[in-house]
Design an enzyme around this catalytic site. Structure first.
Site, PDB file in Angstrom:
ATOM      1  N   ASN A   6      23.998  39.641  46.573  1.00 13.71           N
ATOM      2  CA  ASN A   6      24.787  39.110  47.694  1.00 13.71           C
ATOM      3  C   ASN A   6      23.831  38.583  48.754  1.00 13.71           C
ATOM      4  O   ASN A   6      22.917  39.298  49.170  1.00 13.71           O
ATOM      5  CB  ASN A   6      25.639  40.224  48.323  1.00 13.71           C
ATOM      6  CG  ASN A   6      26.706  40.707  47.369  1.00 13.71           C
ATOM      7  OD1 ASN A   6      27.717  40.038  47.163  1.00 13.71           O
ATOM      8  ND2 ASN A   6      26.483  41.863  46.753  1.00 13.71           N
TER       9      ASN A   6
ATOM     10  N   GLU B 156      37.241  40.517  39.966  1.00 11.27           N
ATOM     11  CA  GLU B 156      36.812  41.726  40.672  1.00 11.27           C
ATOM     12  C   GLU B 156      37.972  42.722  40.768  1.00 11.27           C
ATOM     13  O   GLU B 156      39.139  42.339  40.637  1.00 11.27           O
ATOM     14  CB  GLU B 156      36.395  41.380  42.104  1.00 11.27           C
ATOM     15  CG  GLU B 156      35.169  40.510  42.217  1.00 11.27           C
ATOM     16  CD  GLU B 156      34.698  40.410  43.665  1.00 11.27           C
ATOM     17  OE1 GLU B 156      35.411  39.829  44.490  1.00 11.27           O
ATOM     18  OE2 GLU B 156      33.617  40.944  43.953  1.00 11.27           O
TER      19      GLU B 156
HETATM   20  P1  C2E Z   1      31.286  42.372  47.220  1.00 15.69           P
HETATM   21  O1  C2E Z   1      30.063  41.572  47.004  1.00 15.69           O
HETATM   22  O2  C2E Z   1      32.595  41.701  47.008  1.00 15.69           O
HETATM   23  O3  C2E Z   1      31.121  43.665  46.277  1.00 15.69           O
HETATM   24  C1  C2E Z   1      32.163  44.301  45.645  1.00 15.69           C
HETATM   25  C2  C2E Z   1      32.627  45.495  46.420  1.00 15.69           C
HETATM   26  O4  C2E Z   1      33.820  45.979  45.824  1.00 15.69           O
HETATM   27  C3  C2E Z   1      31.628  46.657  46.380  1.00 15.69           C
HETATM   28  O5  C2E Z   1      31.761  47.382  47.597  1.00 15.69           O
HETATM   29  C4  C2E Z   1      32.161  47.498  45.230  1.00 15.69           C
HETATM   30  O6  C2E Z   1      31.803  48.863  45.307  1.00 15.69           O
HETATM   31  C5  C2E Z   1      33.661  47.324  45.437  1.00 15.69           C
HETATM   32  N1  C2E Z   1      34.405  47.506  44.189  1.00 15.69           N
HETATM   33  C6  C2E Z   1      33.969  47.310  42.928  1.00 15.69           C
HETATM   34  N2  C2E Z   1      34.947  47.556  42.029  1.00 15.69           N
HETATM   35  C7  C2E Z   1      36.039  47.916  42.756  1.00 15.69           C
HETATM   36  C8  C2E Z   1      37.367  48.307  42.386  1.00 15.69           C
HETATM   37  O7  C2E Z   1      37.745  48.363  41.210  1.00 15.69           O
HETATM   38  N3  C2E Z   1      38.218  48.594  43.402  1.00 15.69           N
HETATM   39  C9  C2E Z   1      37.835  48.536  44.723  1.00 15.69           C
HETATM   40  N4  C2E Z   1      38.721  48.872  45.635  1.00 15.69           N
HETATM   41  N5  C2E Z   1      36.586  48.175  45.098  1.00 15.69           N
HETATM   42  C10 C2E Z   1      35.705  47.859  44.125  1.00 15.69           C
HETATM   43  P2  C2E Z   1      30.501  47.778  48.473  1.00 15.69           P
HETATM   44  O8  C2E Z   1      29.348  48.204  47.628  1.00 15.69           O
HETATM   45  O9  C2E Z   1      31.009  48.716  49.521  1.00 15.69           O
HETATM   46  O10 C2E Z   1      30.095  46.398  49.120  1.00 15.69           O
HETATM   47  C11 C2E Z   1      30.925  45.772  50.056  1.00 15.69           C
HETATM   48  C12 C2E Z   1      30.419  44.409  50.418  1.00 15.69           C
HETATM   49  O11 C2E Z   1      29.178  44.497  51.142  1.00 15.69           O
HETATM   50  C13 C2E Z   1      30.092  43.549  49.193  1.00 15.69           C
HETATM   51  O12 C2E Z   1      31.272  42.988  48.716  1.00 15.69           O
HETATM   52  C14 C2E Z   1      29.134  42.540  49.793  1.00 15.69           C
HETATM   53  O13 C2E Z   1      29.847  41.487  50.412  1.00 15.69           O
HETATM   54  C15 C2E Z   1      28.432  43.342  50.884  1.00 15.69           C
HETATM   55  N6  C2E Z   1      27.082  43.730  50.404  1.00 15.69           N
HETATM   56  C16 C2E Z   1      26.719  44.775  49.609  1.00 15.69           C
HETATM   57  N7  C2E Z   1      25.388  44.792  49.426  1.00 15.69           N
HETATM   58  C17 C2E Z   1      24.887  43.725  50.102  1.00 15.69           C
HETATM   59  C18 C2E Z   1      23.570  43.174  50.301  1.00 15.69           C
HETATM   60  O14 C2E Z   1      22.555  43.673  49.783  1.00 15.69           O
HETATM   61  N8  C2E Z   1      23.472  42.048  51.077  1.00 15.69           N
HETATM   62  C19 C2E Z   1      24.560  41.450  51.651  1.00 15.69           C
HETATM   63  N9  C2E Z   1      24.380  40.337  52.395  1.00 15.69           N
HETATM   64  N10 C2E Z   1      25.816  41.920  51.486  1.00 15.69           N
HETATM   65  C20 C2E Z   1      25.971  43.041  50.727  1.00 15.69           C
HETATM   66 MG    MG Z   2      29.414  40.343  45.734  1.00 18.33          MG
HETATM   67 MG    MG Z   3      33.480  40.335  46.008  1.00 21.13          MG
END
Ligand code: C2E
Ligand code: MG
Ligand code: MG
Length: 410
Positions: A239, A358
Protein backbone atom coordinates in the site's frame (compact mmCIF):
# COMPACT_ATOMS: atom_id res chain seq x y z
CA UNK A 1 -18.31 -29.61 -3.24
CA UNK A 2 -19.20 -27.28 -0.44
CA UNK A 3 -16.88 -27.24 2.58
CA UNK A 4 -18.40 -28.62 5.77
CA UNK A 5 -19.06 -25.83 8.27
CA UNK A 6 -16.95 -26.10 11.40
CA UNK A 7 -19.06 -27.08 14.37
CA UNK A 8 -20.30 -23.97 16.10
CA UNK A 9 -20.66 -25.91 19.38
CA UNK A 10 -19.47 -23.65 22.15
CA UNK A 11 -20.46 -20.54 20.24
CA UNK A 12 -22.52 -18.07 22.28
CA UNK A 13 -25.29 -16.43 20.25
CA UNK A 14 -27.92 -13.87 21.32
CA UNK A 15 -31.07 -13.34 19.23
CA UNK A 16 -32.87 -10.02 19.69
CA UNK A 17 -36.24 -10.12 17.91
CA UNK A 18 -39.69 -8.89 18.96
CA UNK A 19 -41.52 -11.47 16.84
CA UNK A 20 -42.02 -14.49 19.08
CA UNK A 21 -42.45 -16.87 16.14
CA UNK A 22 -39.30 -15.75 14.39
CA UNK A 23 -37.39 -15.83 17.63
CA UNK A 24 -38.47 -19.40 18.33
CA UNK A 25 -37.63 -20.42 14.76
CA UNK A 26 -34.18 -18.87 14.97
CA UNK A 27 -33.46 -20.54 18.32
CA UNK A 28 -34.52 -23.91 16.91
CA UNK A 29 -32.30 -23.41 13.85
CA UNK A 30 -29.34 -22.39 16.01
CA UNK A 31 -29.75 -25.52 18.15
CA UNK A 32 -29.93 -27.66 15.02
CA UNK A 33 -26.69 -26.05 13.89
CA UNK A 34 -24.97 -26.99 17.13
CA UNK A 35 -25.32 -23.87 19.28
CA UNK A 36 -26.11 -25.50 22.61
CA UNK A 37 -27.80 -22.70 24.52
CA UNK A 38 -28.68 -19.68 22.36
CA UNK A 39 -29.81 -16.61 24.30
CA UNK A 40 -32.92 -14.63 23.38
CA UNK A 41 -34.44 -11.23 24.05
CA UNK A 42 -37.85 -9.90 22.95
CA UNK A 43 -36.83 -6.24 22.60
CA UNK A 44 -33.82 -3.96 22.55
CA UNK A 45 -33.90 -3.11 26.26
CA UNK A 46 -34.01 -6.80 27.20
CA UNK A 47 -31.15 -7.45 24.74
CA UNK A 48 -28.98 -4.77 26.35
CA UNK A 49 -29.75 -6.27 29.77
CA UNK A 50 -28.69 -9.75 28.59
CA UNK A 51 -25.43 -8.32 27.26
CA UNK A 52 -24.77 -6.43 30.50
CA UNK A 53 -25.53 -9.49 32.65
CA UNK A 54 -23.73 -12.19 30.63
CA UNK A 55 -20.49 -13.22 32.33
CA UNK A 56 -19.05 -13.99 28.86
CA UNK A 57 -19.91 -11.77 25.87
CA UNK A 58 -21.81 -13.56 23.06
CA UNK A 59 -19.72 -14.31 19.95
CA UNK A 60 -22.57 -13.16 17.73
CA UNK A 61 -25.63 -10.95 18.30
CA UNK A 62 -28.40 -11.43 15.71
CA UNK A 63 -30.59 -8.32 15.67
CA UNK A 64 -33.97 -7.78 14.04
CA UNK A 65 -34.04 -4.35 12.38
CA UNK A 66 -37.70 -3.53 12.92
CA UNK A 67 -38.67 -3.60 16.58
CA UNK A 68 -41.00 -1.29 18.48
CA UNK A 69 -39.58 1.20 21.04
CA UNK A 70 -35.90 0.62 20.27
CA UNK A 71 -35.36 -0.45 16.68
CA UNK A 72 -32.41 -2.55 15.51
CA UNK A 73 -30.30 0.47 14.52
CA UNK A 74 -30.76 2.14 17.94
CA UNK A 75 -29.99 -1.19 19.63
CA UNK A 76 -26.75 -1.56 17.65
CA UNK A 77 -25.54 1.89 18.65
CA UNK A 78 -26.31 1.32 22.33
CA UNK A 79 -24.90 -2.21 22.42
CA UNK A 80 -21.80 -0.99 20.57
CA UNK A 81 -21.29 1.68 23.23
CA UNK A 82 -21.61 -1.03 25.90
CA UNK A 83 -18.96 -3.40 24.50
CA UNK A 84 -17.24 -4.83 21.41
CA UNK A 85 -19.76 -7.26 19.90
CA UNK A 86 -20.10 -8.84 16.48
CA UNK A 87 -23.55 -8.34 14.96
CA UNK A 88 -25.70 -9.89 12.26
CA UNK A 89 -28.63 -7.83 10.97
CA UNK A 90 -31.85 -9.60 10.18
CA UNK A 91 -35.05 -8.36 8.57
CA UNK A 92 -37.85 -9.12 6.16
CA UNK A 93 -37.19 -5.76 4.45
CA UNK A 94 -35.87 -5.81 0.92
CA UNK A 95 -32.15 -6.59 0.79
CA UNK A 96 -31.27 -2.99 -0.16
CA UNK A 97 -32.43 -1.79 3.25
CA UNK A 98 -30.41 -4.49 4.99
CA UNK A 99 -27.27 -3.69 2.99
CA UNK A 100 -27.70 0.01 3.74
CA UNK A 101 -28.20 -0.72 7.46
CA UNK A 102 -25.02 -2.78 7.45
CA UNK A 103 -23.00 -0.04 5.76
CA UNK A 104 -24.40 2.55 8.19
CA UNK A 105 -23.51 0.40 11.19
CA UNK A 106 -19.99 -0.21 9.85
CA UNK A 107 -19.60 3.51 9.26
CA UNK A 108 -20.28 3.90 12.99
CA UNK A 109 -17.36 1.57 13.62
CA UNK A 110 -19.49 -1.45 14.56
CA UNK A 111 -18.43 -4.98 13.69
CA UNK A 112 -21.20 -6.35 11.44
CA UNK A 113 -20.50 -9.88 10.22
CA UNK A 114 -23.30 -9.89 7.64
CA UNK A 115 -27.03 -9.83 7.03
CA UNK A 116 -29.70 -12.48 7.34
CA UNK A 117 -32.80 -11.80 5.24
CA UNK A 118 -36.09 -13.27 6.53
CA UNK A 119 -37.33 -15.93 5.99
CA UNK A 120 -34.01 -17.19 7.27
CA UNK A 121 -32.14 -19.64 5.04
CA UNK A 122 -30.45 -22.26 7.26
CA UNK A 123 -27.41 -22.44 4.92
CA UNK A 124 -26.83 -18.71 5.23
CA UNK A 125 -27.10 -18.83 9.01
CA UNK A 126 -24.70 -21.79 9.04
CA UNK A 127 -22.17 -19.86 6.98
CA UNK A 128 -22.33 -16.85 9.33
CA UNK A 129 -21.83 -19.16 12.31
CA UNK A 130 -18.91 -20.85 10.58
CA UNK A 131 -17.26 -17.46 10.04
CA UNK A 132 -17.77 -16.59 13.71
CA UNK A 133 -16.40 -19.98 14.79
CA UNK A 134 -13.03 -19.42 13.17
CA UNK A 135 -10.71 -17.77 15.59
CA UNK A 136 -10.53 -14.07 14.92
CA UNK A 137 -7.26 -12.38 15.86
CA UNK A 138 -7.45 -10.19 18.94
CA UNK A 139 -8.26 -6.62 17.98
CA UNK A 140 -5.22 -4.44 17.73
CA UNK A 141 -4.57 -2.96 21.13
CA UNK A 142 -4.61 0.82 21.22
CA UNK A 143 -6.24 3.18 23.63
CA UNK A 144 -9.38 4.61 21.99
CA UNK A 145 -8.64 7.92 20.34
CA UNK A 146 -4.91 7.64 21.04
CA UNK A 147 -2.91 10.31 19.26
CA UNK A 148 0.76 9.56 19.40
CA UNK A 149 3.23 12.40 19.33
CA UNK A 150 5.67 12.74 16.44
CA UNK A 151 8.55 12.03 18.79
CA UNK A 152 6.96 8.77 19.99
CA UNK A 153 6.30 7.57 16.44
CA UNK A 154 9.77 8.55 15.24
CA UNK A 155 11.36 6.76 18.21
CA UNK A 156 9.29 3.62 17.51
CA UNK A 157 10.32 3.72 13.86
CA UNK A 158 13.97 4.15 14.82
CA UNK A 159 13.69 1.24 17.26
CA UNK A 160 12.38 -1.04 14.48
CA UNK A 161 9.01 -1.58 16.16
CA UNK A 162 7.06 -1.51 12.87
CA UNK A 163 6.83 -4.68 10.84
CA UNK A 164 4.93 -6.17 7.91
CA UNK A 165 2.06 -8.59 8.36
CA UNK A 166 1.09 -10.54 5.27
CA UNK A 167 -2.39 -11.40 4.03
CA UNK A 168 -2.54 -14.02 1.29
CA UNK A 169 -4.52 -13.53 -1.90
CA UNK A 170 -5.77 -16.90 -3.08
CA UNK A 171 -7.10 -18.26 -6.35
CA UNK A 172 -10.79 -18.92 -5.83
CA UNK A 173 -10.46 -22.08 -7.87
CA UNK A 174 -7.77 -24.40 -6.61
CA UNK A 175 -6.77 -22.12 -3.74
CA UNK A 176 -3.19 -21.41 -4.80
CA UNK A 177 -1.58 -18.36 -3.21
CA UNK A 178 0.82 -16.39 -5.41
CA UNK A 179 0.64 -12.96 -3.83
CA UNK A 180 0.50 -11.49 -0.33
CA UNK A 181 -0.47 -7.98 0.72
CA UNK A 182 1.88 -6.20 3.10
CA UNK A 183 -0.02 -4.64 6.01
CA UNK A 184 1.91 -2.53 8.50
CA UNK A 185 1.72 -3.30 12.22
CA UNK A 186 3.31 -1.60 15.21
CA UNK A 187 4.60 -4.10 17.77
CA UNK A 188 4.35 -1.81 20.78
CA UNK A 189 6.48 -3.04 23.71
CA UNK A 190 3.70 -2.42 26.23
CA UNK A 191 0.41 -2.37 24.26
CA UNK A 192 1.00 -5.27 21.89
CA UNK A 193 0.26 -5.26 18.16
CA UNK A 194 -1.34 -2.02 16.93
CA UNK A 195 -3.19 -1.80 13.58
CA UNK A 196 -2.51 0.76 10.83
CA UNK A 197 -5.70 2.74 11.43
CA UNK A 198 -4.00 4.07 14.57
CA UNK A 199 -0.82 5.35 12.97
CA UNK A 200 -0.82 5.62 9.13
CA UNK A 201 -2.67 8.94 8.79
CA UNK A 202 -0.81 10.36 11.76
CA UNK A 203 2.57 9.37 10.33
CA UNK A 204 1.61 10.89 7.00
CA UNK A 205 0.66 14.16 8.74
CA UNK A 206 3.94 14.12 10.64
CA UNK A 207 6.03 13.42 7.56
CA UNK A 208 7.06 9.94 8.76
CA UNK A 209 5.15 7.79 6.27
CA UNK A 210 7.93 7.49 3.70
CA UNK A 211 10.26 6.20 6.40
CA UNK A 212 7.63 3.71 7.52
CA UNK A 213 6.98 2.51 3.96
CA UNK A 214 10.67 1.88 3.32
CA UNK A 215 11.18 0.19 6.67
CA UNK A 216 8.20 -2.14 6.27
CA UNK A 217 8.98 -2.87 2.61
CA UNK A 218 12.61 -3.66 3.47
CA UNK A 219 11.51 -6.20 6.08
CA UNK A 220 8.92 -7.64 3.68
CA UNK A 221 11.52 -8.04 0.92
CA UNK A 222 13.80 -9.82 3.39
CA UNK A 223 10.97 -12.27 4.15
CA UNK A 224 10.32 -12.70 0.45
CA UNK A 225 13.98 -13.62 -0.17
CA UNK A 226 13.83 -16.10 2.73
CA UNK A 227 10.66 -17.72 1.27
CA UNK A 228 12.37 -17.92 -2.13
CA UNK A 229 15.14 -19.88 -0.42
CA UNK A 230 12.51 -22.25 0.94
CA UNK A 231 10.98 -22.74 -2.52
CA UNK A 232 7.98 -20.48 -1.87
CA UNK A 233 7.76 -17.86 -4.62
CA UNK A 234 5.40 -15.03 -3.80
CA UNK A 235 4.61 -11.62 -5.21
CA UNK A 236 4.26 -8.68 -2.81
CA UNK A 237 1.56 -6.00 -2.78
CA UNK A 238 2.42 -2.77 -1.01
CA UNK A 239 0.00 0.00 0.00
CA UNK A 240 1.42 3.39 -0.90
CA UNK A 241 0.12 6.85 -0.32
CA UNK A 242 -0.09 9.02 -3.46
CA UNK A 243 1.82 11.65 -1.53
CA UNK A 244 4.78 9.24 -1.17
CA UNK A 245 4.57 8.41 -4.85
CA UNK A 246 4.76 12.08 -5.73
CA UNK A 247 8.30 12.24 -4.34
CA UNK A 248 10.69 12.54 -7.26
CA UNK A 249 13.01 9.84 -5.87
CA UNK A 250 10.23 7.37 -4.96
CA UNK A 251 10.81 5.05 -7.94
CA UNK A 252 14.61 4.99 -7.54
CA UNK A 253 14.44 4.23 -3.83
CA UNK A 254 11.92 1.44 -4.29
CA UNK A 255 13.87 -0.15 -7.13
CA UNK A 256 17.14 0.12 -5.16
CA UNK A 257 15.54 -1.56 -2.13
CA UNK A 258 14.22 -4.42 -4.29
CA UNK A 259 17.72 -4.88 -5.79
CA UNK A 260 19.28 -4.98 -2.31
CA UNK A 261 17.18 -8.02 -1.44
CA UNK A 262 17.44 -9.63 -4.85
CA UNK A 263 13.74 -9.41 -5.57
CA UNK A 264 12.76 -8.57 -9.17
CA UNK A 265 10.71 -5.38 -9.48
CA UNK A 266 8.17 -7.36 -11.56
CA UNK A 267 7.19 -9.18 -8.35
CA UNK A 268 5.93 -6.00 -6.68
CA UNK A 269 2.45 -4.50 -6.99
CA UNK A 270 1.73 -1.04 -5.62
CA UNK A 271 -1.78 -0.45 -4.26
CA UNK A 272 -3.17 3.06 -4.56
CA UNK A 273 -6.60 3.87 -3.15
CA UNK A 274 -9.06 5.28 -5.63
CA UNK A 275 -10.24 7.90 -3.14
CA UNK A 276 -6.72 9.18 -2.74
CA UNK A 277 -5.88 9.75 -6.42
CA UNK A 278 -5.06 13.40 -6.86
CA UNK A 279 -6.53 15.26 -9.82
CA UNK A 280 -3.33 16.70 -11.21
CA UNK A 281 -0.29 14.84 -10.16
CA UNK A 282 2.47 15.13 -12.67
CA UNK A 283 5.05 13.80 -10.18
CA UNK A 284 2.88 10.81 -9.32
CA UNK A 285 2.50 10.01 -13.01
CA UNK A 286 6.28 10.26 -13.45
CA UNK A 287 6.81 7.69 -10.69
CA UNK A 288 4.10 5.44 -12.11
CA UNK A 289 5.58 5.47 -15.59
CA UNK A 290 9.12 4.81 -14.35
CA UNK A 291 8.01 1.97 -12.10
CA UNK A 292 5.82 0.39 -14.77
CA UNK A 293 8.77 0.49 -17.17
CA UNK A 294 10.64 -1.65 -14.63
CA UNK A 295 7.73 -4.06 -14.45
CA UNK A 296 6.23 -2.93 -11.11
CA UNK A 297 2.47 -3.47 -11.26
CA UNK A 298 -0.22 -1.04 -10.17
CA UNK A 299 -3.49 -1.84 -8.39
CA UNK A 300 -6.43 0.38 -7.52
CA UNK A 301 -7.33 -0.47 -3.93
CA UNK A 302 -10.83 -0.28 -2.40
CA UNK A 303 -12.18 0.08 -5.94
CA UNK A 304 -15.72 1.38 -6.20
CA UNK A 305 -15.98 3.44 -3.02
CA UNK A 306 -14.20 6.51 -4.36
CA UNK A 307 -15.78 8.95 -6.70
CA UNK A 308 -12.96 9.46 -9.13
CA UNK A 309 -14.00 9.16 -12.73
CA UNK A 310 -13.26 6.03 -14.68
CA UNK A 311 -11.47 8.28 -17.12
CA UNK A 312 -8.98 9.27 -14.44
CA UNK A 313 -8.34 5.64 -13.61
CA UNK A 314 -8.10 4.77 -17.28
CA UNK A 315 -5.32 7.36 -17.53
CA UNK A 316 -3.16 5.24 -15.21
CA UNK A 317 -1.45 2.06 -16.43
CA UNK A 318 -3.37 -0.05 -13.92
CA UNK A 319 -2.90 -3.83 -13.93
CA UNK A 320 -5.24 -4.84 -11.11
CA UNK A 321 -8.29 -3.67 -9.24
CA UNK A 322 -9.25 -4.69 -5.73
CA UNK A 323 -12.98 -4.58 -5.24
CA UNK A 324 -13.83 -3.03 -1.90
CA UNK A 325 -15.27 -5.45 0.61
CA UNK A 326 -18.46 -3.41 1.02
CA UNK A 327 -19.50 -4.53 -2.50
CA UNK A 328 -18.93 -8.16 -1.66
CA UNK A 329 -21.14 -8.02 1.42
CA UNK A 330 -23.77 -5.87 -0.35
CA UNK A 331 -23.94 -8.42 -3.19
CA UNK A 332 -24.82 -11.13 -0.69
CA UNK A 333 -27.59 -8.94 0.72
CA UNK A 334 -29.57 -7.67 -2.25
CA UNK A 335 -30.16 -8.07 -5.98
CA UNK A 336 -29.13 -4.46 -6.51
CA UNK A 337 -25.84 -5.10 -4.68
CA UNK A 338 -25.33 -8.21 -6.80
CA UNK A 339 -25.85 -6.24 -10.02
CA UNK A 340 -23.34 -3.60 -8.95
CA UNK A 341 -20.69 -6.19 -8.10
CA UNK A 342 -21.41 -7.98 -11.35
CA UNK A 343 -20.92 -4.85 -13.44
CA UNK A 344 -17.70 -3.85 -11.62
CA UNK A 345 -16.27 -7.32 -12.23
CA UNK A 346 -17.31 -7.28 -15.87
CA UNK A 347 -15.87 -3.83 -16.44
CA UNK A 348 -12.54 -4.76 -14.87
CA UNK A 349 -12.30 -8.03 -16.78
CA UNK A 350 -13.16 -6.39 -20.08
CA UNK A 351 -10.37 -3.87 -19.46
CA UNK A 352 -8.08 -6.89 -19.10
CA UNK A 353 -7.35 -6.24 -15.42
CA UNK A 354 -6.67 -8.76 -12.69
CA UNK A 355 -9.58 -8.61 -10.25
CA UNK A 356 -9.13 -9.28 -6.55
CA UNK A 357 -12.26 -9.40 -4.38
CA UNK A 358 -11.58 -8.12 -0.87
CA UNK A 359 -13.43 -9.09 2.31
CA UNK A 360 -14.18 -12.75 1.52
CA UNK A 361 -15.54 -13.60 4.96
CA UNK A 362 -17.67 -16.66 4.29
CA UNK A 363 -17.93 -19.64 1.99
CA UNK A 364 -20.99 -17.95 0.50
CA UNK A 365 -18.93 -14.83 -0.36
CA UNK A 366 -16.33 -17.02 -2.09
CA UNK A 367 -19.03 -18.87 -4.06
CA UNK A 368 -20.69 -15.63 -5.10
CA UNK A 369 -17.61 -13.79 -6.39
CA UNK A 370 -16.36 -16.94 -8.10
CA UNK A 371 -19.69 -17.24 -9.90
CA UNK A 372 -19.31 -13.63 -11.07
CA UNK A 373 -15.97 -14.43 -12.65
CA UNK A 374 -13.58 -13.13 -9.97
CA UNK A 375 -10.56 -15.35 -9.88
CA UNK A 376 -8.71 -14.11 -6.80
CA UNK A 377 -9.96 -13.43 -3.29
CA UNK A 378 -8.62 -11.97 -0.08
CA UNK A 379 -10.37 -12.14 3.26
CA UNK A 380 -10.67 -13.73 6.66
CA UNK A 381 -12.32 -16.85 5.20
CA UNK A 382 -9.18 -17.57 3.19
CA UNK A 383 -6.51 -16.29 5.60
CA UNK A 384 -6.08 -13.57 8.20
CA UNK A 385 -3.12 -11.21 7.98
CA UNK A 386 -0.18 -12.96 9.70
CA UNK A 387 3.31 -12.13 10.93
CA UNK A 388 6.30 -13.15 8.76
CA UNK A 389 7.22 -16.35 10.66
CA UNK A 390 3.66 -17.71 10.29
CA UNK A 391 3.49 -17.49 6.52
CA UNK A 392 5.67 -20.40 5.36
CA UNK A 393 3.96 -22.90 7.73
CA UNK A 394 0.55 -21.59 6.56
CA UNK A 395 1.61 -21.92 2.92
CA UNK A 396 2.89 -25.48 3.34
CA UNK A 397 -0.18 -26.58 5.24
CA UNK A 398 -2.37 -25.00 2.59
CA UNK A 399 -0.44 -26.61 -0.27
CA UNK A 400 -0.70 -29.96 1.51
CA UNK A 401 -4.41 -29.61 2.05
CA UNK A 402 -5.28 -27.96 -1.24
CA UNK A 403 -8.12 -29.76 -2.90
CA UNK A 404 -9.30 -31.12 0.44
CA UNK A 405 -12.63 -29.68 1.57
CA UNK A 406 -12.86 -27.01 4.22
CA UNK A 407 -10.61 -24.31 2.79
CA UNK A 408 -13.21 -22.15 1.17
CA UNK A 409 -11.88 -22.96 -2.28
CA UNK A 410 -13.21 -25.19 -5.00
P1 C2E B 1 -6.42 -2.21 2.64
O1 C2E B 1 -5.20 -1.99 1.84
O2 C2E B 1 -7.72 -2.18 1.93
O3 C2E B 1 -6.19 -3.61 3.40
C1 C2E B 1 -7.18 -4.52 3.68
C2 C2E B 1 -7.68 -4.37 5.08
O4 C2E B 1 -8.83 -5.18 5.24
C3 C2E B 1 -6.66 -4.85 6.13
O5 C2E B 1 -6.86 -4.08 7.31
C4 C2E B 1 -7.12 -6.28 6.38
O6 C2E B 1 -6.75 -6.79 7.64
C5 C2E B 1 -8.63 -6.10 6.29
N1 C2E B 1 -9.30 -7.35 5.90
C6 C2E B 1 -8.80 -8.37 5.18
N2 C2E B 1 -9.72 -9.34 5.00
C7 C2E B 1 -10.85 -8.90 5.62
C8 C2E B 1 -12.15 -9.48 5.79
O7 C2E B 1 -12.46 -10.58 5.33
N3 C2E B 1 -13.05 -8.74 6.48
C9 C2E B 1 -12.74 -7.51 7.01
N4 C2E B 1 -13.68 -6.88 7.70
N5 C2E B 1 -11.52 -6.94 6.87
C10 C2E B 1 -10.59 -7.63 6.17
P2 C2E B 1 -5.64 -3.40 8.06
O8 C2E B 1 -4.44 -4.28 8.09
O9 C2E B 1 -6.20 -2.89 9.36
O10 C2E B 1 -5.29 -2.19 7.11
C11 C2E B 1 -6.18 -1.12 6.94
C12 C2E B 1 -5.71 -0.18 5.88
O11 C2E B 1 -4.51 0.50 6.29
C13 C2E B 1 -5.33 -0.89 4.58
O12 C2E B 1 -6.49 -1.14 3.85
C14 C2E B 1 -4.42 0.15 3.94
O13 C2E B 1 -5.18 1.12 3.25
C15 C2E B 1 -3.77 0.82 5.15
N6 C2E B 1 -2.39 0.29 5.31
C16 C2E B 1 -1.97 -0.85 5.91
N7 C2E B 1 -0.63 -0.95 5.86
C17 C2E B 1 -0.18 0.15 5.20
C18 C2E B 1 1.12 0.64 4.81
O14 C2E B 1 2.16 0.01 5.05
N8 C2E B 1 1.16 1.83 4.14
C19 C2E B 1 0.03 2.55 3.83
N9 C2E B 1 0.16 3.71 3.16
N10 C2E B 1 -1.21 2.13 4.17
C20 C2E B 1 -1.31 0.95 4.84
MG1 MG C 1 -4.49 -2.56 0.19
MG1 MG D 1 -8.57 -2.54 0.25
Amino acid sequence: MSAPAPSPTGLRVLVVDDDALHRALMLALLRQLGVARPLAAGDGAAGLAVLADSPEAPDLVIVDLKMPDMDGMAFLRRAGAQGAYRFVLSSAFDGGVLACAMQGARAHGLDVAGVLPKPVEPARLASLLAAATRATPPPAAAPAGARWSRATLARALGAGQFEPYFQPQCALSGGACRQVEILARWRHPRLGVIGPEHFIDLMEEEGLLDGLTEHVLGKALAWCARWDGAGIALRLSLNVSPRSMQRHDFADRLLALARTYGIAAQRITLELTETALPEHAADLLDSVVRLRMHGVELAIDDFGIGYSSLQRIAALPVTEIKIDRSFVSAAGASDKGLLILCSITELASSLGLRVVAEGIETEADADLVRALGCTIGQGYHLAHPMAGPALAPWYRQRAGLRGAPGLGVK
